[in-house]
Enzyme design. Structure first.
Site, mmCIF file in Angstrom:
data_model
loop_
_atom_site.group_PDB
_atom_site.id
_atom_site.type_symbol
_atom_site.label_atom_id
_atom_site.label_comp_id
_atom_site.label_asym_id
_atom_site.label_seq_id
_atom_site.Cartn_x
_atom_site.Cartn_y
_atom_site.Cartn_z
ATOM 1 N N PHE A 85 0.856 -1.188 0.000
ATOM 2 C CA PHE A 85 0.000 0.000 0.000
ATOM 3 C C PHE A 85 0.888 1.233 0.000
ATOM 4 C CE2 PHE A 85 -2.488 3.482 1.608
ATOM 5 C CZ PHE A 85 -3.652 3.360 0.872
ATOM 6 N N ASP B 293 9.119 2.776 1.961
ATOM 7 C CA ASP B 293 7.911 3.485 2.387
ATOM 8 C C ASP B 293 7.716 3.203 3.877
ATOM 9 O OD1 ASP B 293 5.356 4.253 3.085
ATOM 10 O OD2 ASP B 293 4.420 3.533 1.238
ATOM 11 N N LYS C 85 2.084 9.631 8.352
ATOM 12 C CA LYS C 85 1.268 9.267 9.517
ATOM 13 C C LYS C 85 1.681 9.884 10.868
ATOM 14 C CE LYS C 85 -1.319 5.443 7.764
ATOM 15 N NZ LYS C 85 -0.945 4.917 6.451
HETATM 16 C C1 LIG Z 1 -1.122 5.209 5.009
HETATM 17 C C2 LIG Z 1 -0.049 4.823 4.085
HETATM 18 C C3 LIG Z 1 0.209 5.538 2.904
HETATM 19 C C4 LIG Z 1 -0.683 6.674 2.439
HETATM 20 O O1 LIG Z 1 -0.655 7.755 3.285
HETATM 21 P P1 LIG Z 1 -1.758 8.931 3.097
HETATM 22 O O2 LIG Z 1 -1.321 9.951 4.091
HETATM 23 O O3 LIG Z 1 -3.096 8.348 3.364
HETATM 24 O O4 LIG Z 1 -1.629 9.408 1.688
HETATM 25 C C5 LIG Z 1 1.283 5.169 2.140
HETATM 26 N N1 LIG Z 1 2.074 4.137 2.497
HETATM 27 C C6 LIG Z 1 1.862 3.420 3.615
HETATM 28 C C7 LIG Z 1 2.795 2.317 3.975
HETATM 29 C C8 LIG Z 1 0.778 3.729 4.439
HETATM 30 O O5 LIG Z 1 0.558 2.990 5.540
#
Ligand SMILES: *Cc1c(COP(=O)(O)O)cnc(C)c1O
Length: 397
Positions: free
Chosen positions: A138, A223, A252
């Site tokens: 994700f 990420d 986050k």
């Molecule tokens: C939540 C998340 C995102 C996206 O972040 P947003 O602030 O909602 O755009 C991207 N990568 C990972 C691993 C995430 O957990």
């Protein structure tokens, strides 16, 4: 206005893209939040791994008050001290030499993808722009990041997707090696897959990816939007693997709930983002940078990652003991306070039973319960969560 009426308005006026729970939260303090009916909840969701220091942490609230009364926004046409101090703090405590600020995880990943393309084109060849990501990953909801996201359910209906992305199974070095070629600009992975089910790779996976990147010249982009800022028991999850990425993305927990994203990079890579090549109007305002500075300084000074590691061990031990008597639990996995409980049944109804008993938890995919409490959680709250989970999981399927 009463709650019933509010929820009716919500159903009427919002775009219908969220499947929300029928409660309206009005207040938070530390590990707890309260709804509009006065019900109290123990929060093991933390706004999806956002509120690392808990709700309304005094130092964060203090920084918000002070920054709001000093200077909210000036744009990146000008310098502002909080953003500079934050960039330095991030670099002093990571592999990185340079930082770009934005407003969300998706934007941080967008910046990383753009950086990787520009770097590979300038350094190697104009047709070198592909990004290899993992299945089940994700990375966000913008067109490029939803293309990078290796899950069709998030892409359906939004085609055509972006060109230049490939996917391989997660935790499979051979598959990654086969997919790499002279067109690969970067490998983009989560050090632990969050949304995809709290999938922890084998110990040799990230070092293996690092080696593949070193040999091929592709960038290693991690990420850490979910895993960063202490969540896994180290400040950054890559520290567990004993390697360093070329680029890392955050969001986050970075400002404990005030929206902020960041992309960190090594000097040689960051250099290609020449003046005017990339930008964000809101990125790193004095306001949000002050809040992130208070958050990150607290996390570092109070050794919050170590506490997350300790509490994570306590929770996992409790959950594994529970698994012995609760057949619904297939596996307990995770690191620090990012914990997945794989079930033999859909996780949604269990989340609902927990909420009815006053505990907020998350899912990560269809059959995985996810715990991501604030990193300030103490043993009694862990034990209370374990007791609620035991009851919720012991019930009928
Ligand atoms: C939540 C998340 C995102 C996206 O972040 P947003 O602030 O909602 O755009 C991207 N990568 C990972 C691993 C995430 O957990």
């Amino acid at each position: 206005m009463d709650t019933r009426e509010l929820l009716e308005w919500s159903a009427r006026y919002h775009t219908p893209n969220y499947g929300r729970v029928p409660i309206c939260l009005v207040r938070g303090d530390g590990m707890r939040v309260w709804d509009s009916e006065g019900r109290e909840y123990l929060d093991f969701a933390a706004g999806i791994a956002v509120v690392a220091l808990g709700h309304c942490h005094p130092r964060v609230t203090g920084a918000i008050r002070e920054a709001a009364a000093t200077l909210l926004h000036v744009s990146n046409l000008y310098h502002s001290a909080p953003q500079i101090h934050l960039a330095k703090l991030l670099c002093d405590h990571s592999f990185a030499d340079r930082v770009f600020f934005c407003n969300s995880g998706a934007e941080a990943n967008e910046a990383a993808i753009k950086l990787a393309r520009k770097y590979a084109k300038e350094r190697f060849a104009s047709d070198r722009y592909e990004v290899i990501a993992a299945r089940n990953s994700f990375h966000g909801r913008t067109l490029a990041t939803v293309t990078a996201t290796g899950q069709e359910k998030y892409q359906h209906g939004f085609e055509p997707l972006m060109p230049g992305f490939k996917h391989v199974p997660y935790n499979d070095l051979r598959a990654m090696e086969r997919a790499l070629d002279s067109r690969t600009a970067a490998i983009l992975v989560e050090p632990i897959q969050g949304e995809g089910g709290v999938n922890v790779p084998d110990d040799d996976y990230l070092p293996g990816l690092r080696k593949l990147c070193d040999e091929s010249g592709a960038l290693l982009i991690l990420d850490e939007v979910q895993t960063g800022v202490g969540r896994t028991g180290r400040l950054w999850a890559y520290e567990h693997a004993g390697i360093e990425p070329d680029v890392l993305t955050l969001a986050k927990a970075l400002a404990n709930g005030v929206p902020m994203g960041a992309m960190l990079a090594r000097e040689e890579v960051a250099r290609v983002l020449t003046p005017g090549s990339h930008a964000s109007t809101f990125g790193g305002t004095p306001f949000v940078a002050s809040v992130a500075l208070a958050t990150l300084a607290t996390v570092i000074e109070e050794k919050i990652p170590e506490r997350a590691a300790r509490m994570g061990r306590h929770l996992v031990e409790g959950l594994r003991a529970l698994a012995g008597s609760v057949p619904a639990i297939r596996e307990v996995r995770g690191r620090g306070l990012l914990i997945g409980i794989e079930l033999d049944r859909p996780a949604g109804p269990v989340v609902e039973r927990c909420r009815e008993a006053g505990l907020l938890v998350l899912t990560a995919g269809e059959r995985v319960l996810r715990l991501a409490p604030p990193l300030i959680v103490e043993r009694p709250d862990c034990d209370r969560a374990l007791a609620v989970l035991a009851t919720a999981l012991g019930g009928p399927a």
